[in-house]
Every structure is written in C-alpha cells, then in structure tokens.
Design a protein around this motif. Structure first.
Motif, PDB file in Angstrom:
ATOM      1  N   HIS A 159       0.830  -1.209   0.049  1.00 42.93           N
ATOM      2  CA  HIS A 159       0.025  -0.030   0.017  1.00 42.93           C
ATOM      3  C   HIS A 159       0.852   1.330  -0.029  1.00 42.93           C
ATOM      4  CE1 HIS A 159      -3.860  -2.092   0.640  1.00 42.93           C
ATOM      5  NE2 HIS A 159      -3.201  -2.664   1.399  1.00 42.93           N
ATOM      6  N   GLY A 160       0.539   2.350  -0.706  1.00 49.37           N
ATOM      7  CA  GLY A 160       1.246   3.508  -0.622  1.00 49.37           C
ATOM      8  C   GLY A 160       1.201   4.081  -1.926  1.00 49.37           C
ATOM      9  N   THR A 196     -11.391   6.818 -14.919  1.00 51.60           N
ATOM     10  CA  THR A 196     -10.769   6.854 -13.635  1.00 51.60           C
ATOM     11  C   THR A 196     -11.332   8.418 -12.915  1.00 51.60           C
ATOM     12  OG1 THR A 196      -9.017   5.475 -14.245  1.00 51.60           O
ATOM     13  CG2 THR A 196      -8.675   6.879 -12.547  1.00 51.60           C
ATOM     14  N   GLY A 197     -11.023   9.152 -13.732  1.00 55.59           N
ATOM     15  CA  GLY A 197     -11.496  10.546 -13.290  1.00 55.59           C
ATOM     16  C   GLY A 197     -12.997  10.613 -12.764  1.00 55.59           C
ATOM     17  N   ARG A 198     -13.727  10.095 -13.415  1.00 58.46           N
ATOM     18  CA  ARG A 198     -15.035  10.334 -13.142  1.00 58.46           C
ATOM     19  C   ARG A 198     -15.351   9.324 -11.817  1.00 58.46           C
ATOM     20  NH1 ARG A 198     -17.634  14.152 -13.849  1.00 58.46           N
ATOM     21  NH2 ARG A 198     -19.879  12.911 -14.223  1.00 58.46           N
ATOM     22  N   LEU A 199     -14.691   8.086 -11.733  1.00 63.52           N
ATOM     23  CA  LEU A 199     -14.948   7.463 -10.525  1.00 63.52           C
ATOM     24  C   LEU A 199     -14.172   8.051  -9.284  1.00 63.52           C
ATOM     25  CD1 LEU A 199     -14.193   3.927 -11.917  1.00 63.52           C
ATOM     26  CD2 LEU A 199     -16.377   4.831 -11.245  1.00 63.52           C
ATOM     27  N   LEU A 200     -13.608   8.893  -9.580  1.00 62.37           N
ATOM     28  CA  LEU A 200     -12.797   9.843  -8.577  1.00 62.37           C
ATOM     29  C   LEU A 200     -13.535  10.847  -8.208  1.00 62.37           C
ATOM     30  CD1 LEU A 200      -9.089   9.354  -9.588  1.00 62.37           C
ATOM     31  CD2 LEU A 200     -10.032   8.308  -7.544  1.00 62.37           C
ATOM     32  N   GLY A 201     -14.587  11.078  -9.007  1.00 62.14           N
ATOM     33  CA  GLY A 201     -15.519  12.409  -8.777  1.00 62.14           C
ATOM     34  C   GLY A 201     -15.112  13.695  -9.465  1.00 62.14           C
ATOM     35  N   ARG A 260      -7.946   2.623  -3.869  1.00 61.88           N
ATOM     36  CA  ARG A 260      -6.440   2.804  -3.183  1.00 61.88           C
ATOM     37  C   ARG A 260      -5.985   4.218  -3.718  1.00 61.88           C
ATOM     38  NH1 ARG A 260      -2.871  -1.288  -3.759  1.00 61.88           N
ATOM     39  NH2 ARG A 260      -1.234   0.508  -3.119  1.00 61.88           N
ATOM     40  N   ILE A 261      -6.423   4.892  -4.931  1.00 60.67           N
ATOM     41  CA  ILE A 261      -6.124   6.112  -5.233  1.00 60.67           C
ATOM     42  C   ILE A 261      -6.857   7.138  -4.307  1.00 60.67           C
ATOM     43  CG2 ILE A 261      -6.542   8.003  -6.874  1.00 60.67           C
ATOM     44  CD1 ILE A 261      -6.352   6.040  -9.238  1.00 60.67           C
ATOM     45  N   VAL A 262      -8.306   6.722  -3.977  1.00 63.06           N
ATOM     46  CA  VAL A 262      -8.822   7.530  -2.752  1.00 63.06           C
ATOM     47  C   VAL A 262      -8.007   7.431  -1.334  1.00 63.06           C
ATOM     48  CG1 VAL A 262     -10.749   7.798  -1.656  1.00 63.06           C
ATOM     49  CG2 VAL A 262     -11.045   7.599  -3.997  1.00 63.06           C
TER      50      VAL A 262
END
Length: 156
Positions: free
Chosen positions: A23-24, A127-132, A89-91
């Motif tokens: 993780h990281g 990806t961007g849309r899923l990240l809001g 993981r990005i979040v």
C-alpha cells in the motif's frame, strides 16, 4: 492483453495483504501509470521510458527503486485486496487536490508516443469520473498535460 482484460484487471480484485508494504502512493501511482501505458494493448519503449522518468521525477527515486516499483506494479503487487479496487487505493493514497495532477501525468504517459489511443483516453476519463472529477476538471487535466491538444492525436 485485451482492453477487456485490462479493465477486469483494473477493476477486479487481487490479493495484497492489508497493511503490507504493497500500500502507498508510489505503488498506487505506478500501478495506474503502468495500466495506462499498456491500455492500448502494447507497451512502447518510449512509454516505458516516460513511465520511469515520471516516477523518478515525482518521487525522487533512484533508478533501482524505480525498477523495483515498476516490477511490483506490473506483477500485480500493486493490485488491491479483495475488498477494494485501484480507484479505492487512489482515494486512500492520493489526496483529492493531487488527483487531477495524477490524471494529467497519466495523459502524458498516454501521449508520449504522439497518439492517445481511445482505450487510454477512456481509461483515464473513467478513472477521473470514478474519482469524482467533473468534465471540466478532466478537460483541464488533459489540457495541462498536453498543452495544445491539436499536437496529440486521439485514435482508435
């Protein structure tokens, strides 16, 4: 690997024990960039070189550290545990203010060969849309990464 396989790998589960050094931020960024670099079904030398250069620059890594990080990202060590996805993981690992910059970096990786394949573009957009991120934020990230969008062709 087909685009569908990439999407399954991107959104599907794989094992990394919670709390492991899997993780990281570094590994999460490397996993996303490696996925984008291969989204069109091929990995060109120029894409691989840009991926390594971007990781060195972003994290101040030595070449040997970059090699280990890229190998882990490719081998699936960066894949999330069954309860999460790379988006999760990005979040978890990337602050919200840094996410547009991460997507701009992904666009630079996608465009380094002079073309952004529709699979690469779609992967980054989703990806961007899923990240809001909004359409405007995504367009800004793309423009920030590419400068003049006419210089980089999108193709399928």
């Amino acid at each position: 690997m087909s685009f569908l396989s990439h999407l399954r790998a991107f959104f599907g589960p794989a094992a990394v024990p919670e709390g492991s050094d899997g993780h990281g931020e570094q590994l999460t960024v490397a996993a996303l960039l490696a996925l984008v670099a291969q989204a069109d079904g091929r990995l060109l030398r120029v894409e691989e070189e840009e991926l390594r250069r971007a990781l060195r620059a972003r994290f101040g890594l030595e070449e040997s550290e970059v090699e280990r990080l890229v190998a882990r990202a490719r081998d699936g060590d960066a894949a999330p545990d069954p309860a999460t996805t790379l988006i999760d993981r990005i979040v978890q690992d990337i602050p919200p203010t840094e996410r547009p910059r991460l997507l701009a970096l992904a666009y630079r990786i996608a465009a380094v060969d002079g073309n952004i394949h529709e699979f690469e573009d779609d992967l980054i957009w989703r990806t961007g849309r899923l990240l809001g991120l909004s359409e405007t934020e995504l367009a800004d990230a793309r423009r920030d990464a590419l400068g003049d969008p006419e210089q980089v062709r999108s193709h399928g």
